[in-house]
Design an enzyme around this catalytic site. Sequence first.
Site, PDB file in Angstrom:
ATOM      1  N   TYR A  57       0.830  -1.207   0.000  1.00 39.74           N
ATOM      2  CA  TYR A  57       0.000   0.000   0.000  1.00 39.74           C
ATOM      3  C   TYR A  57       0.866   1.259   0.000  1.00 39.74           C
ATOM      4  O   TYR A  57       0.707   2.138  -0.851  1.00 39.74           O
ATOM      5  CB  TYR A  57      -0.925  -0.009   1.211  1.00 39.74           C
ATOM      6  N   GLU A 112       4.131   1.801  -0.716  1.00 40.23           N
ATOM      7  CA  GLU A 112       4.950   2.013  -1.902  1.00 40.23           C
ATOM      8  C   GLU A 112       4.102   2.083  -3.165  1.00 40.23           C
ATOM      9  O   GLU A 112       4.466   2.761  -4.128  1.00 40.23           O
ATOM     10  CB  GLU A 112       6.004   0.908  -2.034  1.00 40.23           C
TER      11      GLU A 112
END
Length: 322
Positions: free
Chosen positions: A151, A153
């Site tokens: 989530y 990155e």
Amino acid sequence: MRKDNIMPKRILVTGGAGFIGSHLCRKLLERGDEVLCVDNFFTGTRSNIEELVGNRRFELMRHDVTFPLYVEVDEIYNLACPASPVHYQFDPVQTTKTSVVGAINMLGLAKRLKVPVFQASTSEVYGDPHVHPQTEEYWGNVNPIGIRSCYDEGKRCAETLFFDYRRQHGLDIKVVRIFNTYGPRMHPSDGRVVSNFIVQALRGEDITVFGAGDQTRSFCYVDDLVEGFMKMMATPGEVTGPINLGNPNEFTIRELAELVIEITGSGSKIVTRPLPQDDPKQRKPNIEKAQQTLGWEPKVQLREGLEKTIAYFDGLLKGVAA
């Protein structure tokens, strides 16, 4: 004509059947626009937008943004992505694909149509921050290989894509970073702290606090957030963001638990569990840019927002339409 005497627009909202997306769809319809709501219903639910389906200016399309979308619209709000750990960790590869491939598809659509495109980014791009409160200039402290990375990155990469499309193609982009948001139509099993505490309190169960409960969060009511979205989309083309949207009033997790117990009148007890991996210790937005650029700041304080949210969950748990 819309309420602001502007010609109505046809607006695409991806993730429109989700918690925040459903509120945005309602506000756009209330303003007089046409709304194309796109959702694959992984975390969104039909009940969130059920009352909108009969509106002649509302259209619902079941679609996954990791596949190209060929529609004609005037604006794009890209909200599609599971946003709670319990959901985005269920299929982390798909979560990354939703953020990254979904962004590419929406940017490509905006480029073809020559329309503004809005990205709902997240305060998670700051990771476990070394700077407090977090300003938009802070680059963050993110674990690139942890269980939350799909989530964190994924959203960071989506921002990269948005700004590269801006630099390379001159696209009109709008990027906001959402801090903890709560309100009616949150999913009762999404694992987020507000929904967890409310459901546990209403059921008379122990309220689970991770760590000592001294980690802090700032909680923004969903109506305030959506107002910020619409103000951001209405800005001139040179305003791109990223801009933080959140409530800067900071509370410890234990304070939140105690307030939920007080409002619900529950007999729940607070119990502690070990902290999850990479859980941020502090999270608070600096919203000076939003105040100066958008003329925006949150109006709903935590107690008022919790009362509305608790009423919604109380009706939901009792099987009553809220």
